[in-house]
Design an enzyme around this catalytic site. Structure first.
Site, PDB file in Angstrom:
ATOM      1  N   SER A  10      25.778   8.337 -28.948  1.00 59.78           N
ATOM      2  CA  SER A  10      25.372   9.426 -29.844  1.00 59.78           C
ATOM      3  C   SER A  10      26.154  10.712 -29.577  1.00 59.78           C
ATOM      4  O   SER A  10      26.347  11.113 -28.427  1.00 59.78           O
ATOM      5  CB  SER A  10      23.876   9.701 -29.689  1.00 59.78           C
ATOM      6  OG  SER A  10      23.510  10.847 -30.432  1.00 59.78           O
ATOM      7  N   THR A  63      16.907   7.405 -33.990  1.00 62.35           N
ATOM      8  CA  THR A  63      17.924   6.630 -34.690  1.00 62.35           C
ATOM      9  C   THR A  63      17.653   5.140 -34.527  1.00 62.35           C
ATOM     10  O   THR A  63      16.603   4.738 -34.000  1.00 62.35           O
ATOM     11  CB  THR A  63      19.338   7.035 -34.210  1.00 62.35           C
ATOM     12  OG1 THR A  63      20.313   6.426 -35.047  1.00 62.35           O
ATOM     13  CG2 THR A  63      19.588   6.653 -32.757  1.00 62.35           C
ATOM     14  N   LYS A 113      13.383   4.066 -36.459  1.00 62.50           N
ATOM     15  CA  LYS A 113      12.875   4.944 -37.510  1.00 62.50           C
ATOM     16  C   LYS A 113      11.593   4.432 -38.142  1.00 62.50           C
ATOM     17  O   LYS A 113      10.738   5.218 -38.568  1.00 62.50           O
ATOM     18  CB  LYS A 113      13.936   5.144 -38.594  1.00 62.50           C
ATOM     19  CG  LYS A 113      15.158   5.922 -38.131  1.00 62.50           C
ATOM     20  CD  LYS A 113      16.126   6.113 -39.284  1.00 62.50           C
ATOM     21  CE  LYS A 113      17.386   6.845 -38.848  1.00 62.50           C
ATOM     22  NZ  LYS A 113      18.301   7.098 -39.987  1.00 62.50           N
ATOM     23  N   ASP A 118      17.055  12.153 -43.603  1.00 65.86           N
ATOM     24  CA  ASP A 118      18.094  11.316 -44.227  1.00 65.86           C
ATOM     25  C   ASP A 118      18.343  11.733 -45.673  1.00 65.86           C
ATOM     26  O   ASP A 118      19.480  11.953 -46.087  1.00 65.86           O
ATOM     27  CB  ASP A 118      17.689   9.838 -44.187  1.00 65.86           C
ATOM     28  CG  ASP A 118      17.825   9.224 -42.802  1.00 65.86           C
ATOM     29  OD1 ASP A 118      18.662   9.688 -42.027  1.00 65.86           O
ATOM     30  OD2 ASP A 118      17.076   8.266 -42.512  1.00 65.86           O
ATOM     31  N   ALA A 172      21.789  -1.251 -50.333  1.00 66.47           N
ATOM     32  CA  ALA A 172      20.620  -0.487 -50.768  1.00 66.47           C
ATOM     33  C   ALA A 172      19.309  -1.039 -50.224  1.00 66.47           C
ATOM     34  O   ALA A 172      18.255  -0.429 -50.431  1.00 66.47           O
ATOM     35  CB  ALA A 172      20.572  -0.452 -52.291  1.00 66.47           C
ATOM     36  N   ASN A 212      23.249  -5.127 -52.944  1.00 70.96           N
ATOM     37  CA  ASN A 212      22.814  -5.599 -51.627  1.00 70.96           C
ATOM     38  C   ASN A 212      23.061  -7.089 -51.519  1.00 70.96           C
ATOM     39  O   ASN A 212      22.979  -7.816 -52.514  1.00 70.96           O
ATOM     40  CB  ASN A 212      21.325  -5.298 -51.420  1.00 70.96           C
ATOM     41  CG  ASN A 212      20.954  -5.222 -49.961  1.00 70.96           C
ATOM     42  OD1 ASN A 212      21.442  -4.368 -49.235  1.00 70.96           O
ATOM     43  ND2 ASN A 212      20.095  -6.123 -49.501  1.00 70.96           N
ATOM     44  N   TYR A 215      30.879   6.621 -39.704  1.00 70.37           N
ATOM     45  CA  TYR A 215      32.001   7.443 -39.241  1.00 70.37           C
ATOM     46  C   TYR A 215      32.630   6.777 -38.028  1.00 70.37           C
ATOM     47  O   TYR A 215      31.978   6.051 -37.289  1.00 70.37           O
ATOM     48  CB  TYR A 215      31.569   8.874 -38.913  1.00 70.37           C
ATOM     49  CG  TYR A 215      30.563   9.011 -37.792  1.00 70.37           C
ATOM     50  CD1 TYR A 215      30.966   9.088 -36.460  1.00 70.37           C
ATOM     51  CD2 TYR A 215      29.198   9.101 -38.062  1.00 70.37           C
ATOM     52  CE1 TYR A 215      30.043   9.236 -35.436  1.00 70.37           C
ATOM     53  CE2 TYR A 215      28.270   9.247 -37.049  1.00 70.37           C
ATOM     54  CZ  TYR A 215      28.696   9.316 -35.739  1.00 70.37           C
ATOM     55  OH  TYR A 215      27.776   9.453 -34.728  1.00 70.37           O
ATOM     56  N   GLY A 224      30.294   9.921 -42.495  1.00 71.92           N
ATOM     57  CA  GLY A 224      28.960  10.094 -41.945  1.00 71.92           C
ATOM     58  C   GLY A 224      28.799  11.266 -41.003  1.00 71.92           C
ATOM     59  O   GLY A 224      27.660  11.660 -40.709  1.00 71.92           O
TER      60      GLY A 224
END
Length: 301
Positions: A36, A83, A87, A123, A149, A173, A247, A269
């Protein structure tokens, strides 16, 4: 890593608290969590605002989130970011659930006030802010195609886009049942005139690209150069806005590289992480976040 704690160390807080100066009062939890970049973003912000606190990373196993939250409260922490994969577990571990977090179906920000656990979700709002900053437009004015999705991030983007009343939403998806469930939620919101579901194959996606403005990658694909490409490269046009929630530290994702070659506007991201972090800061301290300080911290990470 001086800002890294194991779950056992958290639960034995008195033995480790003394190693943190300023005192550890904020954290991010995940499994894994060592990668992170949140401390590099939040600690400069805390210093810039003269707040005597430090932000740390804590490895928390699945099934132990509620236990960790109660320990954070006992140890005087002010807040926690959550994260993958916690969540959804966090949703059931808070005392007070923000209505947007309830609607998005996940909690990624915890604020601890007078021992009470308040759960939020950054988010969706972070996505809206990122699109506005990167592209200078509002999501409500766009036709949105979401890749992946059916997962937590994709669902949050879809529901948030519906809440602001975007022009259309197409959900792609690999597991259609998951996308169909999200579609039913969006239709219940009732703000979007056109909602559809498609399979994630080249033919379907190429067709959908002709009728969308913003394409969002909410899958994990793109973290590695060898990952399967999400879109046929020739389906991306210069008019498209391409938002990759992934990212990479070593350069562009394949999706963003293809989009740049096509002349499309792009964002990755890290911008989302920045705005999510700013929203968390606002929940914790009830003041505007020092956005440019946080941005510079991410750049230097």
């Amino acid at each position: 890593m001086g800002d890294f704690l194991t779950f056992d160390e958290l639960m034995n807080w008195n033995a480790v608290a003394g190693r943190f100066a300023p005192p550890a009062r904020l954290a991010v939890i995940g499994d894994p969590i060592a990668h992170s970049r949140s401390p590099q973003m939040h600690n400069p912000a805390l210093r810039a605002c003269g707040i005597d606190a430090q932000y740390v990373r804590v490895q928390v196993p699945q099934g132990r989130v509620a236990e960790a939250f109660r320990q954070f409260a006992r140890c005087g922490f002010l807040g926690v970011n959550i994260t993958i994969p916690h969540k959804f577990e966090a949703l059931d571990a808070v005392d007070v659930l923000d209505p947007l977090a309830r609607q998005l179906g996940a909690v990624n920000t915890l604020a601890i006030r007078d021992g009470r656990l308040h759960g939020y979700n950054s988010d969706g709002p972070g996505f809206l802010r990122s699109v506005k900053e990167a592209f200078g437009v509002e999501v409500k004015d766009l036709r949105v195609l979401i890749l992946g999705a059916g997962g937590g991030a994709g669902r949050a983007v879809a529901v948030q886009s519906a809440l602001v009343g975007c022009r259309s939403i197409t959900l792609a998806n690999r597991t259609l049942d998951k996308a169909l469930a999200v579609m039913r939620e969006i239709r219940e919101i009732g703000n979007v005139p056109l909602v559809g579901v498609v399979e994630m194959d080249d033919a379907h996606l190429a067709y959908q690209m002709s009728g969308c403005d913003l394409v969002v990658n909410a899958t994990s694909l793109g973290m590695k150069s060898a990952d399967t490409k999400l879109l046929p490269a020739d389906s991306i046009e210069a008019r498209h806005l391409v938002f990759d929630m992934v990212y990479r530290a070593d350069g562009e994702t394949p999706l963003l590289a293809d989009a740049r070659l096509a002349g499309a506007k792009t964002v990755d991201g890290l911008t989302l992480l920045l705005h999510q972090g700013a929203i968390s800061f606002e929940h914790w301290f009830d003041r505007p976040a020092p956005l440019e300080v946080m941005r510079e911290g991410l750049r230097n990470a």
